[in-house]
Design a protein around this motif. Structure first.
Motif, PDB file in Angstrom:
ATOM      1  N   GLY A   1       0.691  -1.330  -0.063  1.00 50.20           N
ATOM      2  CA  GLY A   1       0.076   0.155  -0.046  1.00 50.20           C
ATOM      3  C   GLY A   1       0.735   1.300   0.162  1.00 50.20           C
ATOM      4  O   GLY A   1       0.173   2.356   0.082  1.00 50.20           O
ATOM      5  N   LEU A   2       2.066   1.029  -0.215  1.00 50.14           N
ATOM      6  CA  LEU A   2       2.930   2.430  -0.365  1.00 50.14           C
ATOM      7  C   LEU A   2       3.656   2.558  -1.524  1.00 50.14           C
ATOM      8  O   LEU A   2       4.348   1.456  -1.959  1.00 50.14           O
ATOM      9  CB  LEU A   2       4.091   2.369   0.847  1.00 50.14           C
ATOM     10  N   ILE A   3       3.596   3.520  -2.239  1.00 52.33           N
ATOM     11  CA  ILE A   3       4.222   3.880  -3.683  1.00 52.33           C
ATOM     12  C   ILE A   3       4.739   5.201  -3.328  1.00 52.33           C
ATOM     13  O   ILE A   3       4.139   6.159  -2.993  1.00 52.33           O
ATOM     14  CB  ILE A   3       3.137   4.254  -4.815  1.00 52.33           C
ATOM     15  N   VAL A   4       6.167   5.206  -3.646  1.00 54.71           N
ATOM     16  CA  VAL A   4       6.995   6.579  -3.576  1.00 54.71           C
ATOM     17  C   VAL A   4       7.767   6.457  -4.693  1.00 54.71           C
ATOM     18  O   VAL A   4       8.664   5.812  -5.255  1.00 54.71           O
ATOM     19  CB  VAL A   4       7.788   6.423  -2.338  1.00 54.71           C
ATOM     20  N   ASP A   5       7.573   7.865  -5.432  1.00 54.72           N
ATOM     21  CA  ASP A   5       8.411   8.226  -6.639  1.00 54.72           C
ATOM     22  C   ASP A   5       8.988   9.297  -6.351  1.00 54.72           C
ATOM     23  O   ASP A   5       8.744  10.407  -5.437  1.00 54.72           O
ATOM     24  CB  ASP A   5       7.382   8.459  -7.918  1.00 54.72           C
ATOM     25  N   ARG A   6      10.354   9.524  -6.768  1.00 50.87           N
ATOM     26  CA  ARG A   6      11.443  10.720  -6.953  1.00 50.87           C
ATOM     27  C   ARG A   6      11.387  11.371  -7.953  1.00 50.87           C
ATOM     28  O   ARG A   6      11.771  10.475  -8.979  1.00 50.87           O
ATOM     29  CB  ARG A   6      12.753   9.983  -6.243  1.00 50.87           C
ATOM     30  N   TYR A   7      11.209  12.514  -7.938  1.00 44.97           N
ATOM     31  CA  TYR A   7      11.330  13.419  -9.112  1.00 44.97           C
ATOM     32  C   TYR A   7      12.323  14.415  -8.704  1.00 44.97           C
ATOM     33  O   TYR A   7      12.156  15.619  -8.196  1.00 44.97           O
ATOM     34  CB  TYR A   7      10.145  13.901  -9.504  1.00 44.97           C
ATOM     35  N   GLY A   8      13.732  14.139  -9.157  1.00 44.74           N
ATOM     36  CA  GLY A   8      14.684  14.980  -8.974  1.00 44.74           C
ATOM     37  C   GLY A   8      14.768  15.244  -7.450  1.00 44.74           C
ATOM     38  O   GLY A   8      15.193  14.159  -6.557  1.00 44.74           O
ATOM     39  N   ASP A   9      14.718  16.449  -6.879  1.00 44.48           N
ATOM     40  CA  ASP A   9      14.986  16.681  -5.288  1.00 44.48           C
ATOM     41  C   ASP A   9      13.460  16.524  -4.542  1.00 44.48           C
ATOM     42  O   ASP A   9      13.360  16.860  -3.373  1.00 44.48           O
ATOM     43  CB  ASP A   9      15.324  17.897  -4.897  1.00 44.48           C
ATOM     44  N   THR A  10      12.405  16.139  -5.145  1.00 43.13           N
ATOM     45  CA  THR A  10      10.970  16.005  -4.475  1.00 43.13           C
ATOM     46  C   THR A  10      10.563  14.358  -4.492  1.00 43.13           C
ATOM     47  O   THR A  10      10.649  13.902  -5.502  1.00 43.13           O
ATOM     48  CB  THR A  10      10.189  16.852  -5.225  1.00 43.13           C
ATOM     49  N   LEU A  11      10.061  14.078  -3.445  1.00 34.63           N
ATOM     50  CA  LEU A  11       9.315  12.869  -3.376  1.00 34.63           C
ATOM     51  C   LEU A  11       7.680  12.996  -3.425  1.00 34.63           C
ATOM     52  O   LEU A  11       7.331  14.026  -2.900  1.00 34.63           O
ATOM     53  CB  LEU A  11       9.841  12.098  -2.076  1.00 34.63           C
ATOM     54  N   VAL A  12       7.081  11.948  -3.933  1.00 37.32           N
ATOM     55  CA  VAL A  12       5.999  11.841  -3.938  1.00 37.32           C
ATOM     56  C   VAL A  12       5.503  10.618  -3.418  1.00 37.32           C
ATOM     57  O   VAL A  12       5.935   9.621  -4.054  1.00 37.32           O
ATOM     58  CB  VAL A  12       5.055  12.352  -5.403  1.00 37.32           C
ATOM     59  N   ALA A  13       4.520  10.577  -2.550  1.00 32.66           N
ATOM     60  CA  ALA A  13       4.145   9.307  -1.881  1.00 32.66           C
ATOM     61  C   ALA A  13       2.598   9.152  -2.014  1.00 32.66           C
ATOM     62  O   ALA A  13       1.675  10.125  -1.974  1.00 32.66           O
ATOM     63  CB  ALA A  13       4.379   9.275  -0.644  1.00 32.66           C
ATOM     64  N   GLN A  14       2.016   7.807  -2.136  1.00 31.68           N
ATOM     65  CA  GLN A  14       0.739   7.545  -2.072  1.00 31.68           C
ATOM     66  C   GLN A  14       0.629   6.283  -1.133  1.00 31.68           C
ATOM     67  O   GLN A  14       1.323   5.249  -0.995  1.00 31.68           O
ATOM     68  CB  GLN A  14       0.274   6.653  -3.342  1.00 31.68           C
ATOM     69  N   PHE A  15      -0.222   6.681   0.011  1.00 28.20           N
ATOM     70  CA  PHE A  15      -0.591   5.861   0.991  1.00 28.20           C
ATOM     71  C   PHE A  15      -1.797   5.095   0.849  1.00 28.20           C
ATOM     72  O   PHE A  15      -2.813   5.807   0.901  1.00 28.20           O
ATOM     73  CB  PHE A  15      -0.533   6.569   2.288  1.00 28.20           C
ATOM     74  N   THR A  16      -1.976   4.117   0.428  1.00 27.93           N
ATOM     75  CA  THR A  16      -3.256   3.484  -0.189  1.00 27.93           C
ATOM     76  C   THR A  16      -3.846   2.308   0.619  1.00 27.93           C
ATOM     77  O   THR A  16      -4.867   1.825   0.176  1.00 27.93           O
ATOM     78  CB  THR A  16      -3.202   3.078  -1.405  1.00 27.93           C
ATOM     79  N   SER A  17      -3.272   2.056   1.818  1.00 29.06           N
ATOM     80  CA  SER A  17      -3.538   1.077   2.759  1.00 29.06           C
ATOM     81  C   SER A  17      -3.883   1.440   4.119  1.00 29.06           C
ATOM     82  O   SER A  17      -3.035   2.336   4.600  1.00 29.06           O
ATOM     83  CB  SER A  17      -2.477  -0.352   2.653  1.00 29.06           C
ATOM     84  N   ALA A  18      -4.606   0.823   4.968  1.00 23.14           N
ATOM     85  CA  ALA A  18      -4.864   1.196   6.275  1.00 23.14           C
ATOM     86  C   ALA A  18      -3.424   1.087   7.227  1.00 23.14           C
ATOM     87  O   ALA A  18      -3.237   1.940   7.911  1.00 23.14           O
ATOM     88  CB  ALA A  18      -5.837   0.405   7.021  1.00 23.14           C
ATOM     89  N   GLY A  19      -2.598   0.213   6.779  1.00 23.11           N
ATOM     90  CA  GLY A  19      -1.559  -0.043   7.512  1.00 23.11           C
ATOM     91  C   GLY A  19      -0.603   1.358   7.318  1.00 23.11           C
ATOM     92  O   GLY A  19       0.198   1.679   8.172  1.00 23.11           O
ATOM     93  N   THR A  20      -0.298   1.606   5.860  1.00 23.16           N
ATOM     94  CA  THR A  20       0.531   2.552   5.796  1.00 23.16           C
ATOM     95  C   THR A  20       0.031   3.911   6.246  1.00 23.16           C
ATOM     96  O   THR A  20       0.768   4.758   6.492  1.00 23.16           O
ATOM     97  CB  THR A  20       0.925   2.626   4.290  1.00 23.16           C
ATOM     98  N   GLU A  21      -1.350   3.861   6.156  1.00 23.14           N
ATOM     99  CA  GLU A  21      -1.844   5.415   6.592  1.00 23.14           C
ATOM    100  C   GLU A  21      -1.440   5.326   8.311  1.00 23.14           C
ATOM    101  O   GLU A  21      -1.192   6.600   8.649  1.00 23.14           O
ATOM    102  CB  GLU A  21      -3.352   5.338   6.645  1.00 23.14           C
ATOM    103  N   ARG A  22      -1.576   4.388   8.938  1.00 20.90           N
ATOM    104  CA  ARG A  22      -1.192   4.232  10.605  1.00 20.90           C
ATOM    105  C   ARG A  22       0.227   4.773  10.766  1.00 20.90           C
ATOM    106  O   ARG A  22       0.318   5.335  11.805  1.00 20.90           O
ATOM    107  CB  ARG A  22      -1.556   2.882  10.978  1.00 20.90           C
ATOM    108  N   TRP A  23       1.043   4.428   9.758  1.00 18.47           N
ATOM    109  CA  TRP A  23       2.499   4.513  10.073  1.00 18.47           C
ATOM    110  C   TRP A  23       2.850   5.836   9.221  1.00 18.47           C
ATOM    111  O   TRP A  23       4.175   5.830   9.063  1.00 18.47           O
ATOM    112  CB  TRP A  23       3.271   3.292   9.914  1.00 18.47           C
TER     113      TRP A  23
END
Length: 414
Positions: A109-131
């Motif tokens: 449930g965690l997706i993280v992309d790096r675009y140069g000096d910036t991170l973009v994250a998707q938290f799509t599960s209950a577990g990753t949301e909690r943490w």
């Protein structure tokens, strides 16, 4: 610690280290949203530590199969570090990189992309949301960056009982009073090209990094086979259009020093087409060598057939027609129709790059769909290559569902 007890025989997938536990497999037990639970067989044997989701059909997602493992902040720090370190060993020709790819990296449930000096994250599960806060801090610590934007607006969050969430998680404040906030418009390099994205408005986390290497393969084919008339369907922001013209330019440089060809790009989004046009200009291509159609792809393909148009190469990279296997039948008809039309529009010796990003369509089924499309079109073809996601979007031995992106390179027989 709360316990999930499985029904008899339902432990087999976990013993194969598959990370999903479906509602139908559970005999009793539960927990709060995102809470870590101990998963046991019907006989009481330890199987895994998992994050519980009261709303989803996937009722729990596994963090670890090690009974001695503690699911705490150090666990997530170490998991993020392993994922980021692995990317250094992958062949990624870009400063746009997927750093965390969900289940494949042990962080469901965690997706993280790096675009140069910036991170973009998707938290799509209950577990990753909690943490979320622990994970955000870990990502910045392991990358040495300061900016992390959240794009948790995917529809799958609703299945987890979660509301959409977007905005700066870290680093969104101006460095000093009077400074502008961090930019949402970013630029990346991919192979020899420059591309742009908006992390707040673009699809997914802003861009489709998974097609990076397929775009390069398309450029290689354009150069080697000398494409003159290219059709890019569902073009979004024109990545394959840039690749086509790059291949044409390389072929022209070897021959007479100029691009000799034309690319037609179709999408139903006007803003995406404007960015596609800008990408061609950004990479130094003559816009007279390109045309852009804000139109329905299926209707456009039918109109091209009526007009007798033909193309040396066609790209079909449609959106997700089948999010789950339950949608596979309807999606198969849609995939078959567009592939049938595309194969009819190809010149003999022409090349089709065709893709499915639907998790509900397996690679084997996709092959059968394209073969059926060819039969209906009265067209036979050579399968030159099978394509998938770029290496920073990995599939693992235990999680074949990670192979969501399937592609075929088909050359029409003469």
């Amino acid at each position: 610690m709360k316990i999930l007890r499985l029904r008899p025989g339902k432990e087999r997938s976990l013993l194969r280290r598959h990370p999903w536990i479906f509602e139908s497999a559970i005999a009793k037990g539960g927990g709060d949203s995102g809470e870590t639970v101990r998963v046991e067989s019907h006989e009481g044997q330890f199987l895994a530590w998992a994050a519980y989701s009261p709303s989803s059909r996937i009722r729990a997602r596994v963090w670890s199969f090690d009974e001695a493992q503690r699911i705490d902040a150090p666990f997530f720090i170490a998991a993020c570090a392993r994922s980021i370190i692995a990317r250094a060993r992958f062949d990624v020709q870009s400063d746009g990189v997927r750093l965390v790819h969900g289940e494949s990296d042990g962080l469901p449930g965690l997706i993280v992309d790096r675009y140069g000096d910036t991170l973009v994250a998707q938290f799509t599960s209950a577990g990753t949301e909690r943490w979320k806060d622990v994970i955000a801090d870990a990502l910045l610590r392991e990358t040495g960056l300061t900016k992390l934007y959240e794009r948790s607006d995917a529809s799958v969050r609703a299945l987890e009982g979660l509301e959409p969430a977007t905005g700066w998680l870290r680093g969104g404040e101006p460095a000093q009073a009077g400074d502008a906030p961090p930019p949402l418009e970013l630029s990346i390099h991919e192979h020899q090209w420059r591309l742009t994205l908006n992390i707040a408005e673009g699809h997914k986390t802003g861009f489709y990094l998974d097609q990076r290497d397929s775009r390069k393969r398309f450029a290689d084919y354009a150069q080697r086979l000398g494409f003159k008339h290219v059709l890019n369907c569902f073009c979004y922001t024109g990545g394959f259009s840039v690749a086509a013209l790059a291949g044409m330019r390389a072929a022209g440089a070897a021959a007479h020093g100029q691009v000799d060809g034309h690319v037609t790009s179709i999408d139903s989004s006007g803003p995406a087409l404007e960015r596609a046009r800008a990408h061609l200009a950004l990479n130094g291509f003559d816009l007279n060598r390109a045309s852009f159609m804000d139109a329905d792809v299926n209707a456009s393909l039918r109109q091209f057939l009526k007009e007798g148009q033909r193309f040396d190469a066609i790209v079909l990279d449609p959106p997700k027609f089948a999010p789950t296997a339950a949608h596979a039948d309807r999606a198969a008809r849609a995939y078959k129709d567009i592939n049938r039309l595309a194969l009819q529009l190809l010149t003999p010796g022409g090349v089709l790059f065709t893709f499915s990003c639907s998790g509900g369509i397996s690679a084997d089924l996709f092959h059968k769909i394209v073969a059926s499309a060819g039969a209906d079109a009265g067209v036979d073809g050579y399968i030159l290559e099978r394509l998938g996601g770029a290496p920073d979007h990995p599939m693992t031995l235990e999680f074949p569902e990670g192979e969501y992106l399937k592609g075929l390179v088909v050359m029409r027989k003469g």
